[in-house]
Design a protein around this motif. Structure first.
Motif, short mmCIF file in Angstrom:
data_model
loop_
_atom_site.label_atom_id
_atom_site.label_comp_id
_atom_site.label_asym_id
_atom_site.label_seq_id
_atom_site.Cartn_x
_atom_site.Cartn_y
_atom_site.Cartn_z
N PRO A 209 -44.37 4.92 -34.01
CA PRO A 209 -42.87 4.49 -33.88
C PRO A 209 -41.99 5.22 -35.05
O PRO A 209 -42.56 5.67 -36.05
CB PRO A 209 -42.74 3.07 -34.21
CG PRO A 209 -43.72 2.90 -35.12
CD PRO A 209 -44.85 3.48 -34.80
N PHE A 210 -40.85 5.52 -34.76
CA PHE A 210 -39.81 5.82 -35.77
C PHE A 210 -39.38 4.58 -36.44
O PHE A 210 -38.78 3.53 -35.98
CB PHE A 210 -38.64 6.48 -35.35
CG PHE A 210 -37.38 7.42 -36.15
CD1 PHE A 210 -37.93 8.27 -36.67
CD2 PHE A 210 -36.64 6.49 -36.57
CE1 PHE A 210 -36.97 9.15 -37.56
CE2 PHE A 210 -35.64 7.03 -37.55
CZ PHE A 210 -35.98 8.18 -37.99
N ALA A 211 -39.94 4.49 -37.74
CA ALA A 211 -39.72 2.90 -38.26
C ALA A 211 -38.33 3.04 -39.12
O ALA A 211 -38.23 3.95 -40.08
CB ALA A 211 -41.04 2.75 -39.30
N ILE A 212 -37.60 2.16 -39.26
CA ILE A 212 -36.37 1.94 -39.68
C ILE A 212 -36.21 0.77 -40.65
O ILE A 212 -36.34 -0.38 -39.84
CB ILE A 212 -35.16 2.12 -38.75
CG1 ILE A 212 -35.01 3.11 -37.77
CG2 ILE A 212 -33.88 2.19 -39.51
CD1 ILE A 212 -34.21 3.50 -36.67
N LEU A 213 -36.25 0.91 -41.76
CA LEU A 213 -36.03 -0.38 -42.49
C LEU A 213 -34.73 -0.55 -42.82
O LEU A 213 -33.83 0.49 -43.19
CB LEU A 213 -36.83 0.00 -44.03
CG LEU A 213 -36.95 -0.90 -45.07
CD1 LEU A 213 -37.86 -2.16 -44.46
CD2 LEU A 213 -37.35 -0.61 -46.44
N VAL A 214 -34.25 -1.89 -42.77
CA VAL A 214 -32.69 -2.10 -43.12
C VAL A 214 -32.60 -3.19 -44.17
O VAL A 214 -33.18 -4.42 -44.20
CB VAL A 214 -32.19 -2.78 -41.91
CG1 VAL A 214 -30.84 -3.03 -41.81
CG2 VAL A 214 -32.38 -1.82 -40.50
N VAL A 215 -31.83 -2.89 -45.27
CA VAL A 215 -31.65 -3.52 -46.44
C VAL A 215 -30.36 -3.94 -46.76
O VAL A 215 -29.34 -3.16 -46.13
CB VAL A 215 -32.47 -2.71 -47.67
CG1 VAL A 215 -33.94 -2.70 -47.26
CG2 VAL A 215 -31.84 -1.55 -47.96
N GLY A 216 -30.10 -4.71 -47.68
CA GLY A 216 -28.67 -4.88 -48.04
C GLY A 216 -28.52 -6.25 -48.71
O GLY A 216 -29.34 -7.15 -48.91
N VAL A 217 -27.53 -6.49 -49.45
CA VAL A 217 -27.10 -7.86 -50.00
C VAL A 217 -26.92 -8.84 -49.12
O VAL A 217 -26.83 -8.60 -47.72
CB VAL A 217 -26.03 -7.75 -51.02
CG1 VAL A 217 -26.09 -6.66 -52.17
CG2 VAL A 217 -24.78 -7.57 -50.28
N ASN A 218 -27.05 -10.25 -49.39
CA ASN A 218 -27.00 -11.28 -48.44
C ASN A 218 -25.34 -11.09 -47.80
O ASN A 218 -24.46 -10.95 -48.41
CB ASN A 218 -27.04 -12.78 -49.20
CG ASN A 218 -28.11 -12.71 -50.21
OD1 ASN A 218 -28.08 -11.96 -51.28
ND2 ASN A 218 -29.28 -13.15 -50.04
N GLY A 219 -25.66 -11.40 -46.47
CA GLY A 219 -24.57 -11.76 -45.56
C GLY A 219 -23.81 -10.02 -45.34
O GLY A 219 -22.53 -10.20 -45.00
N SER A 220 -24.36 -9.24 -45.44
CA SER A 220 -23.62 -7.75 -45.34
C SER A 220 -23.58 -7.44 -43.86
O SER A 220 -22.84 -6.78 -43.51
CB SER A 220 -24.46 -6.78 -45.97
OG SER A 220 -25.75 -6.89 -45.72
N GLY A 221 -24.58 -8.15 -42.99
CA GLY A 221 -24.61 -7.98 -41.52
C GLY A 221 -25.95 -6.98 -41.05
O GLY A 221 -25.92 -6.34 -40.20
N LYS A 222 -27.09 -7.36 -41.95
CA LYS A 222 -28.28 -6.57 -41.59
C LYS A 222 -28.51 -6.90 -39.98
O LYS A 222 -28.81 -5.95 -39.31
CB LYS A 222 -29.47 -6.89 -42.51
CG LYS A 222 -29.14 -6.08 -43.86
CD LYS A 222 -30.39 -6.74 -44.91
CE LYS A 222 -29.98 -8.40 -45.24
NZ LYS A 222 -28.93 -8.69 -45.69
#
Lengths: 313, 451
Positions: free
Chosen positions: A109-122
């Motif tokens: 698969p094309f692996a996409i990691l999604v990160v961010g601070v709390n509550g940003s809408g990940k």
């Protein structure tokens, strides 16, 4: 954005409505400032402040205004002219960074990691991305890597059902890196096209939590040295100058490949994106303009800049 | 360029401190930097302008009077005005209403309403012994109701059962009925996140406020918010009517500009701050402390208060008695390590200390984090009870076993044992000195040898 199909007028109108609201105050301010006025030092200072109050940041605002002043100083200028020029300058900064997110079909698969601070809408962004990829005819798998926040797994599972994408989840408190590893293995075995890996929100100044994120990347690379093939940082448009610290630290820990800006349907101007684009040179893949599954759109530099200045697209 | 506000102002005032006396131009130069720092700190523009003008008036007037340490004077004036703008001093929640009193939580999406609701419920139940019922009115975000249910279970707070398909007003009505019928003191209503420009949802929030007549309507807002904080706070105050603000993610490296802006435009007090992801990470807001933190003076009072709450008094007394007898063992060291962990780990502790803003980046480079504590805890936990009571029996083969059990090397085990023996020696010396009444002789004798 012109390349995207679907309800174009609908979402464009929505983005415009959102940005229009946010820019109304800004453009009114500029107009009030410039009617029957020369572009003098005092006017320029006020212009700079207006850009600052759109979250562009002091440094970027100063530079944009200095550029504007060049050749126009002490001349009579109209509000329209100033807005056009500023929009053009912003669009020029943003244009090279408006890059759509296109999973490489050669990666399975094309692996996409999604990160961010709390509550940003990940998680919501993952749901919207899953919907888009499914509509493009790709098979999608979701990995519920937020094993910390209560009901984060349930939230992702709802999106899995909505988009008919299988969700890999473990019990709360489980090791997120282990889960990501297992999800990648599972996605490979099943020949999935796109794997979207959710992570727990974390403030970038928490060293231990950031190390955990680095570990997720490390274990993914054990299976596939190229993984993750994309790492998206999700930024809330209401964020102020702290976005700089967010991009810097997340980039160092996970190698961010692109940004997604959410909640642009409010009055938040997202102006910090302009400074981020300049400073970090990262692609801005998409903007979120609502809570619905269709409310994620490719980022368009010109439309963004013109809307920010209250001009018609 | 993007260091914290305390770092910035620290830099400005360092320059002022180094000068013998200050001219008006110096004050103006300093205030220009304060202005940029405040803007970079996301304080809203009108608030910044007002702030600068007032500080200028006060600074120039006093500057002539005392030219000894003008820098300190400016620091104090900036600090005082910051405190005034953020203040007045901590107001508690108003719970003075016939039971069940309603607290309505409102805010944008992702500001932290649900987590804050659970933290608040826990705080009121544990510290004030109130009987609390929580209800989620968020029927929009996926699994939001489930989230509050799980948090309630974690915190031991009752949560209104979910009825599928029910709207927010109906849920609120049912929560009030349950509150009355089952004798709850407080009903906390967690609402869906909404944009302040969404007419329909703002009208719904207003309708909820009219229907439930809350004693407190709290706007939950993210400390990372930029210039938009003024629009958000003003809109929620005008359309729904808020009684206070809860500022979340204060444990981030946000520069606190949003706090200043929202207080200034609404006049509503900031009542509580969220300082972590755990359910006990909710604290009272103290304007003087936050102002002090913004100016790089550290939040020492907060640290002391936290320590007082976290450290078990009985445990402390037991430890004191043991120290006097000189019978300290590794169980006690374990207790100490865990107490540091409870106080928010090294990072939590450091964030409260003066001058830390400036050296924070260096600390990050040195990678001082809570992991060392975790390792030490693991090492002690890998020992048998006999080993913990009598560490002198730990020889080479026991060390190897302990190291393997804790997932560390033998040197780490040695280091911990050395630390423990230093500590016991130091404690013994304290008690001996106390006995001989020699404590006034000086602290250098307390220092462990070699360091």
């Amino acid at each position: 954005m012109a390349a995207s199909e679907g309800p174009k007028a609908g979402w464009l109108a929505r983005l415009k409505a959102g940005l229009g609201r946010s820019s109304a105050r800004l453009s009114q301010g500029i107009a009030a400032l410039l009617v029957r006025r020369r572009l003098d030092a005092a006017t320029l200072e006020e212009l700079e402040e207006l850009l600052i109050s759109a979250d562009l940041g002091a440094a970027t605002a100063a530079r944009l205004v200095a550029d504007l002043a060049r050749g126009r100083f002490e001349r009579e200028v109209t509000p329209e002219e100033v807005k056009e020029a500023l929009a053009e300058a912003v669009a020029r900064i943003l244009a090279p960074h408006a890059v759509a997110l296109r999973p490489d079909p050669a990666r399975k698969p094309f692996a996409i990691l999604v990160v961010g601070v709390n509550g940003s809408g990940k998680t919501t962004t993952i749901g919207k991305l899953a919907k888009r990829f499914r509509e493009e005819g790709r098979s999608v798998m979701l990995a519920a890597g937020d094993t910390f926040r209560a009901a984060a797994v349930e939230q992702l599972k709802v999106w899995g059902e909505r988009t008919a994408a299988p969700v890999i989840a473990r019990e709360p408190g489980a090791d997120a890196a282990g889960l990501a590893f297992a999800a990648l293995a599972e996605a490979r075995a099943r020949g999935i096209d796109v794997l979207l890996i959710d992570t727990a929100g974390r403030l970038q100044n928490k060293a231990d939590l950031m190390a955990e994120l680095a570990k997720i990347v490390r274990v993914l690379k054990k299976q596939d040295p190229e993984a993750p093939h994309a790492a998206l940082l999700v930024l809330d448009a209401t964020v102020g100058q702290n976005a700089h610290a967010q991009v810097e630290v997340f980039r160092d820990m996970t190698g961010i490949s692109g940004l997604v800006v959410t909640k642009l349907d409010g009055t938040a101007k997202g102006g910090v994106v302009v400074a981020l684009a300049e400073r970090f040179g990262l692609p801005i893949h998409a903007v979120g303009v609502g809570e619905g599954a269709d409310d994620l759109r490719p980022f368009d530099a010109r439309a963004f800049a013109r809307n920010l200045m209250g001009l018609d697209a | 360029m993007f260091e914290s506000l305390s770092g910035k102002l620290g830099g400005v005032f360092d320059r002022l401190r180094r000068r013998g006396s200050l001219s008006e131009a110096d004050v103006a130069a300093a205030l220009r930097e304060v202005r940029i720092a405040l803007l970079e700190a996301d304080v809203a523009l009108p608030v910044v302008k007002d702030f600068i003008e007032r500080v200028r008036e006060r600074a120039v007037g006093e500057e002539v009077l005392r030219s000894v340490t003008p820098g300190q004077q400016v620091v104090k004036i900036v600090h005082d005005h910051l405190t005034e703008t953020l203040g007045p001093a901590a107001e508690g929640l108003n719970l003075d209403a016939p039971a069940p009193a309603v607290i309505l939580m409102v805010g944008l999406q992702g500001s932290g309403k649900t987590t804050t609701t659970a933290k608040l419920g826990r705080m009121l139940a544990q510290r004030q012994r109130r009987k609390v019922l929580m209800a989620s009115l968020d029927v929009r975000r996926a699994a939001a109701q489930e989230q509050l249910a799980q948090l309630g279970a974690q915190a031991g707070i009752a949560v209104l059962p979910v009825v599928a398909g029910e709207g927010p007003l109906a849920i609120a009505g049912r929560a009030l009925d349950a509150g009355r019928r089952e004798g709850y003191d407080l009903v906390l209503l967690d609402t869906a996140g909404r944009l302040h420009i969404d007419d329909e949802l703002m009208a719904e929030a207003k309708a909820l406020a009219v229907r439930t007549r809350p004693v407190e309507t709290l706007l939950v807002a993210d400390a990372l918010t930029g210039q938009d904080a003024v629009n958000v706070a003003r809109a929620f105050n005008d359309r729904v009517g808020i009684t206070g603000i809860v500022l979340t993610r204060v444990d981030g490296d946000a520069r606190g500009g949003a706090a200043l802006s929202m207080k200034a435009v609404t006049g509503r007090p900031i009542k509580l701050i969220g300082v972590g992801e755990k359910l006990d990470a909710l604290e009272a807001f103290h304007p003087d402390r936050i102002a002090g933190r913004i100016l790089g003076m550290g939040d020492v009072v907060g640290l002391v208060e936290r320590a007082a709450e976290q450290i078990d008094r009985d445990e402390a007394e037991r430890l004191a008695r043991k120290v006097q007898k000189g019978g300290l063992d590794l169980e006690d060291l374990l207790g100490q390590i865990r107490q540091i962990g409870r106080m928010g780990g090294m990072e939590g502790l450091l964030a409260h200390l003066p001058g830390v803003a400036k050296i924070k980046s260096r600390l990050a480079d040195a990678r001082i984090d809570s992991r060392a504590l975790k390792h030490q805890e693991a090492i002690i936990l890998s020992m048998t009870p006999a080993e913990r009571r009598r560490p002198e029996i730990i020889k080479a083969s026991r060390k190897r076993r302990i190291a393997a059990g804790a997932g560390v090397g033998v040197p780490e085990v040695n280091r911990l044992l050395k630390q423990f023996s230093d500590m016991s020696r130091m404690m013994k010396r304290v008690t001996e000195m106390e006995k001989k009444g020699l404590l006034r002789r000086g602290l250098e004798r307390l220092m462990p040898p070699g360091r």
